[in-house]
Design an enzyme around this catalytic site. Structure first.
Site, PDB file in Angstrom:
ATOM      1  N   TYR A  81      84.084  50.614 -32.112  1.00  0.00           N
ATOM      2  CA  TYR A  81      83.375  49.411 -32.145  1.00  0.00           C
ATOM      3  C   TYR A  81      83.957  48.659 -33.271  1.00  0.00           C
ATOM      4  O   TYR A  81      83.987  47.326 -33.262  1.00  0.00           O
ATOM      5  CB  TYR A  81      81.883  50.102 -32.356  1.00  0.00           C
ATOM      6  CG  TYR A  81      80.969  48.773 -33.014  1.00  0.00           C
ATOM      7  CD1 TYR A  81      80.457  47.656 -32.179  1.00  0.00           C
ATOM      8  CD2 TYR A  81      80.618  48.860 -34.525  1.00  0.00           C
ATOM      9  CE1 TYR A  81      79.925  46.691 -32.747  1.00  0.00           C
ATOM     10  CE2 TYR A  81      79.917  47.575 -34.951  1.00  0.00           C
ATOM     11  CZ  TYR A  81      79.488  46.700 -33.928  1.00  0.00           C
ATOM     12  OH  TYR A  81      78.647  45.634 -34.517  1.00  0.00           O
ATOM     13  N   SER A 108      80.549  42.440 -38.601  1.00  0.00           N
ATOM     14  CA  SER A 108      79.824  43.679 -39.174  1.00  0.00           C
ATOM     15  C   SER A 108      80.626  44.309 -40.509  1.00  0.00           C
ATOM     16  O   SER A 108      81.590  44.216 -40.708  1.00  0.00           O
ATOM     17  CB  SER A 108      79.978  44.756 -38.139  1.00  0.00           C
ATOM     18  OG  SER A 108      79.479  45.947 -38.444  1.00  0.00           O
ATOM     19  N   LYS A 119      85.547  44.639 -33.471  1.00  0.00           N
ATOM     20  CA  LYS A 119      85.193  43.422 -34.176  1.00  0.00           C
ATOM     21  C   LYS A 119      86.090  43.129 -35.093  1.00  0.00           C
ATOM     22  O   LYS A 119      86.327  41.850 -35.269  1.00  0.00           O
ATOM     23  CB  LYS A 119      83.932  44.263 -35.254  1.00  0.00           C
ATOM     24  CG  LYS A 119      82.582  44.283 -34.455  1.00  0.00           C
ATOM     25  CD  LYS A 119      81.917  42.965 -34.168  1.00  0.00           C
ATOM     26  CE  LYS A 119      80.837  43.150 -33.267  1.00  0.00           C
ATOM     27  NZ  LYS A 119      80.230  41.805 -32.657  1.00  0.00           N
TER      28      LYS A 119
HETATM   29  P1  NAD Z   1      71.947  43.417 -29.125  1.00  0.00           P
HETATM   30  O1  NAD Z   1      72.163  44.474 -28.279  1.00  0.00           O
HETATM   31  O2  NAD Z   1      70.311  43.419 -29.516  1.00  0.00           O
HETATM   32  O3  NAD Z   1      71.986  41.984 -28.616  1.00  0.00           O
HETATM   33  C1  NAD Z   1      73.151  41.753 -27.845  1.00  0.00           C
HETATM   34  C2  NAD Z   1      72.750  40.890 -26.675  1.00  0.00           C
HETATM   35  O4  NAD Z   1      73.898  40.727 -25.822  1.00  0.00           O
HETATM   36  C3  NAD Z   1      71.743  41.666 -25.415  1.00  0.00           C
HETATM   37  O5  NAD Z   1      70.822  40.844 -25.453  1.00  0.00           O
HETATM   38  C4  NAD Z   1      72.762  42.268 -24.555  1.00  0.00           C
HETATM   39  O6  NAD Z   1      72.055  42.120 -23.340  1.00  0.00           O
HETATM   40  C5  NAD Z   1      73.820  40.748 -24.474  1.00  0.00           C
HETATM   41  N1  NAD Z   1      74.940  41.265 -23.893  1.00  0.00           N
HETATM   42  C6  NAD Z   1      75.820  42.426 -24.070  1.00  0.00           C
HETATM   43  N2  NAD Z   1      76.838  42.285 -23.191  1.00  0.00           N
HETATM   44  C7  NAD Z   1      77.112  41.131 -22.852  1.00  0.00           C
HETATM   45  C8  NAD Z   1      77.825  40.454 -21.831  1.00  0.00           C
HETATM   46  N3  NAD Z   1      79.010  41.076 -21.583  1.00  0.00           N
HETATM   47  N4  NAD Z   1      77.605  38.942 -21.557  1.00  0.00           N
HETATM   48  C9  NAD Z   1      76.450  38.562 -21.885  1.00  0.00           C
HETATM   49  N5  NAD Z   1      75.446  39.031 -22.622  1.00  0.00           N
HETATM   50  C10 NAD Z   1      75.617  40.436 -23.154  1.00  0.00           C
HETATM   51  O7  NAD Z   1      72.498  43.496 -30.422  1.00  0.00           O
HETATM   52  P2  NAD Z   1      71.872  42.875 -31.770  1.00  0.00           P
HETATM   53  O8  NAD Z   1      71.585  43.872 -32.837  1.00  0.00           O
HETATM   54  O9  NAD Z   1      71.263  41.540 -31.746  1.00  0.00           O
HETATM   55  O10 NAD Z   1      73.654  42.643 -32.302  1.00  0.00           O
HETATM   56  C11 NAD Z   1      74.015  40.954 -32.009  1.00  0.00           C
HETATM   57  C12 NAD Z   1      75.436  41.089 -32.367  1.00  0.00           C
HETATM   58  O11 NAD Z   1      75.525  41.537 -33.810  1.00  0.00           O
HETATM   59  C13 NAD Z   1      76.546  42.131 -31.721  1.00  0.00           C
HETATM   60  O12 NAD Z   1      77.633  41.447 -31.500  1.00  0.00           O
HETATM   61  C14 NAD Z   1      76.570  42.995 -32.752  1.00  0.00           C
HETATM   62  O13 NAD Z   1      77.775  43.882 -32.655  1.00  0.00           O
HETATM   63  C15 NAD Z   1      76.708  42.440 -34.089  1.00  0.00           C
HETATM   64  N6  NAD Z   1      76.209  43.123 -35.154  1.00  0.00           N
HETATM   65  C16 NAD Z   1      74.799  43.930 -35.046  1.00  0.00           C
HETATM   66  C17 NAD Z   1      74.269  44.928 -36.142  1.00  0.00           C
HETATM   67  C18 NAD Z   1      73.205  45.653 -36.028  1.00  0.00           C
HETATM   68  O14 NAD Z   1      73.080  46.502 -36.870  1.00  0.00           O
HETATM   69  N7  NAD Z   1      72.290  45.184 -35.024  1.00  0.00           N
HETATM   70  C19 NAD Z   1      75.119  44.779 -37.086  1.00  0.00           C
HETATM   71  C20 NAD Z   1      76.463  43.976 -37.511  1.00  0.00           C
HETATM   72  C21 NAD Z   1      76.695  43.381 -36.329  1.00  0.00           C
HETATM   73  C1  WQD Z   2      71.778  54.174 -42.307  1.00  0.00           C
HETATM   74  C2  WQD Z   2      71.802  55.255 -43.019  1.00  0.00           C
HETATM   75  C3  WQD Z   2      72.867  57.470 -42.410  1.00  0.00           C
HETATM   76  C4  WQD Z   2      70.020  57.871 -38.613  1.00  0.00           C
HETATM   77  C5  WQD Z   2      75.522  51.309 -38.378  1.00  0.00           C
HETATM   78  C6  WQD Z   2      76.920  50.708 -37.775  1.00  0.00           C
HETATM   79  C7  WQD Z   2      77.294  49.278 -38.607  1.00  0.00           C
HETATM   80  C8  WQD Z   2      76.046  48.347 -38.286  1.00  0.00           C
HETATM   81  C9  WQD Z   2      74.817  48.865 -38.622  1.00  0.00           C
HETATM   82  C10 WQD Z   2      76.921  47.326 -36.224  1.00  0.00           C
HETATM   83  C11 WQD Z   2      73.207  56.100 -43.260  1.00  0.00           C
HETATM   84  C12 WQD Z   2      71.399  57.353 -42.175  1.00  0.00           C
HETATM   85  C13 WQD Z   2      70.782  57.298 -39.941  1.00  0.00           C
HETATM   86  C14 WQD Z   2      69.540  59.150 -38.704  1.00  0.00           C
HETATM   87  C15 WQD Z   2      70.097  59.331 -40.994  1.00  0.00           C
HETATM   88  N1  WQD Z   2      76.009  47.977 -36.847  1.00  0.00           N
HETATM   89  N2  WQD Z   2      70.731  58.098 -41.021  1.00  0.00           N
HETATM   90  N3  WQD Z   2      69.295  59.496 -39.894  1.00  0.00           N
HETATM   91  O1  WQD Z   2      75.812  53.805 -40.183  1.00  0.00           O
HETATM   92  O2  WQD Z   2      74.985  51.983 -42.072  1.00  0.00           O
HETATM   93  O3  WQD Z   2      75.565  51.229 -39.962  1.00  0.00           O
HETATM   94  O4  WQD Z   2      74.458  50.116 -38.162  1.00  0.00           O
HETATM   95  O5  WQD Z   2      77.646  46.356 -36.502  1.00  0.00           O
HETATM   96  O6  WQD Z   2      78.351  48.978 -37.829  1.00  0.00           O
HETATM   97  O7  WQD Z   2      77.877  51.721 -38.326  1.00  0.00           O
HETATM   98  O8  WQD Z   2      73.446  52.557 -40.027  1.00  0.00           O
HETATM   99  O9  WQD Z   2      70.887  52.837 -39.608  1.00  0.00           O
HETATM  100  O10 WQD Z   2      72.911  54.461 -38.437  1.00  0.00           O
HETATM  101  O11 WQD Z   2      72.318  54.614 -41.016  1.00  0.00           O
HETATM  102  O12 WQD Z   2      69.611  59.922 -41.894  1.00  0.00           O
HETATM  103  O13 WQD Z   2      68.859  59.235 -37.581  1.00  0.00           O
HETATM  104  O14 WQD Z   2      70.950  56.418 -42.724  1.00  0.00           O
HETATM  105  O15 WQD Z   2      73.385  58.567 -42.599  1.00  0.00           O
HETATM  106  O16 WQD Z   2      73.067  56.667 -44.527  1.00  0.00           O
HETATM  107  P1  WQD Z   2      75.012  52.572 -40.508  1.00  0.00           P
HETATM  108  P2  WQD Z   2      72.293  53.565 -39.580  1.00  0.00           P
END
Ligand code: NAD
Ligand code: WQD
Length: 364
Positions: free
Chosen positions: A148, A124, A152
């Site tokens: 979190y 991330s 990562k």
């Molecule tokens: P998500 O929660 O929709 O998907 C994760 C999946 O993993 C889910 O289906 C959940 O049931 C499964 N899971 C969780 N723990 C598990 C375990 N112990 N064993 C097996 N399955 C398990 O999340 P996502 O948004 O699809 O994110 C996928 C990956 O990408 C994650 O590792 C997340 O940290 C990373 N990521 C997501 C974002 C984002 O904003 N969505 C941003 C950066 C990184």
């Molecule tokens: C985006 C913008 C908030 C909610 C997070 C994680 C990051 C990654 C993606 C997993 C910011 C603003 C938000 C609301 C708002 N996930 N905001 N009102 O914080 O950039 O990233 O998700 O890896 O690790 O930190 O994403 O969507 O929460 O916020 O004004 O109700 O929206 O301040 O500027 P962020 P976000």
């Protein structure tokens, strides 16, 4: 290629399955459904016309996971499974460390044991902490300010050491910026449980009438309109980035790529664009800043573009239009399908990988 996709029923995982299947890769999914259900897998089948093999299994359960590795011969693993909510990670740091760090270690142990040393890992942009300069490239210093992010970054360090110690490993770390949107069909999309903590699903739920207004966290940042700026990337572009990563993984060693668009949009721009694509008013109020937020964060995607021959194609209007299509077709997310009487509960027999006739739960 034969690919194990952990967390394949989740938001990014399900979109990646579609792209992998469309490119004729074979996939097997492992998911414990803690943040998803079987319904997205059914819809992936519908979209692709292909069946998806999956196991209801926790990545931490080494005994069960090893049966999946015995049953299938994999060329590579894409590891999505994990916990992802920054706020929740402060309440449950150990859960985050165990699931995200130990889960990856269990997986890597099995991969080593079964000679599957090609891994794509979901990281991330959170690992960049507060960026000193923009746009952010992969050489920028890392720092984290939440459990979190710590999980990562810790995995990134462990994977780098693993690849350093054993050059048979090929590991691609993908640092996602802000994934948003949904499949253009509106069949699969983001389905957060409870109140969404990310901005896009929150705006979508205001548009559909679940919440009265968007609370904009901070209107006094040093940005063009005072609200936070982020690099939003269409989830289908992100999914295609995984296909490219997996297709470039052989003999690649350890590589780290940003997956973003290189463009930043403010919260106010998002709200205005969402109003335009949904033709609905999105009421909002400016509130205090959210602790830990940075003013602006956007990527340099150049390295991925050059090395993986990948480039994000969708613009912000497409991202929000597809989000709205998903939201309006599925106002209660995948729960609409449960209400129609389809039994999506994963029962314990599905996890019984010992039983030959139930060795996997095939989506019907
Ligand atoms: P998500 O929660 O929709 O998907 C994760 C999946 O993993 C889910 O289906 C959940 O049931 C499964 N899971 C969780 N723990 C598990 C375990 N112990 N064993 C097996 N399955 C398990 O999340 P996502 O948004 O699809 O994110 C996928 C990956 O990408 C994650 O590792 C997340 O940290 C990373 N990521 C997501 C974002 C984002 O904003 N969505 C941003 C950066 C990184
Ligand atoms: C985006 C913008 C908030 C909610 C997070 C994680 C990051 C990654 C993606 C997993 C910011 C603003 C938000 C609301 C708002 N996930 N905001 N009102 O914080 O950039 O990233 O998700 O890896 O690790 O930190 O994403 O969507 O929460 O916020 O004004 O109700 O929206 O301040 O500027 P962020 P976000």
């Amino acid at each position: 290629m034969n690919i194990l996709v952990t967390g394949g029923a989740g938001y990014i995982g399900s979109h990646t399955l579609v792209e992998l299947l469309n490119e004729n890769h074979n996939v097997v999914v492992v998911d414990n459904f803690s943040n998803s259900s079987e319904e997205p897998l059914r819809r992936v089948e519908k979209l692709t016309g292909k069946s998806v093999r999956y196991y209801a299994c926790d990545v931490l359960d080494k005994a069960q996971m090893s049966k999946v590795f015995i049953r299938h011969k994999f060329d590579a693993v894409i590891h999505f499974a994990g916990l992802k909510a920054v706020g929740e990670s402060f309440e449950q740091p150990l859960n985050y460390f165990t699931t995200n760090i130990s889960g990856t270690l269990v997986l890597c142990e099995l991969m080593a044991e079964f000679g599957v040393k090609n891994l794509v890992f979901s990281s991330s942009a959170t690992v960049y902490g507060t960026p000193r300069q923009l746009p952010i490239d992969e050489s920028f210093p890392t720092s984290v300010n939440n459990p979190y992010g710590q999980s990562k970054l810790s995995v990134e360090f462990l994977l780098k050491d693993l690849a350093r110690c054993d050059e048979d490993w090929n590991i691609t770390i993908l640092r996602y910026f802000n994934p948003v949107g949904a499949h253009p069909s509106g069949e699969i999309g983001e389905d957060p449980k409870g109140v969404p903590s990310n901005i896009l699903p929150y705006i979508a739920q205001v548009a559909i009438g679940k919440f009265d207004e968007v609370k904009v966290f901070g209107g006094d940042y040093d940005t063009e309109d005072g609200t936070g700026v982020r690099d939003y990337i269409h989830v289908v572009d992100l999914a295609r980035g995984h296909v490219k990563a997996i297709e470039h993984i052989k003999h690649s060693g350890l590589k780290t790529y940003n997956l973003g668009t290189g463009k930043g949009y403010s919260v106010m721009e998002l709200i205005a664009t969402y109003e335009k694509v949904s033709q609905r008013a999105i009421p909002f109020s400016i509130c205090a800043r959210r602790e830990g937020d940075v003013a602006a964060c956007y990527s340099s995607p150049d390295y991925a573009e050059k090395s993986l021959a990948w480039k994000a194609c969708y613009g912000i209007e497409d991202m929000l239009r597809h989000s709205w299509r998903w939201q309006s077709k599925n106002p209660d997310g995948y729960r609409c399908a449960y209400d129609s009487g389809i039994d999506n509960k994963v029962n314990s027999t599905n996890s019984d990988i010992n039983s030959n006739d139930k060795i996997y739960a095939r989506v019907v």
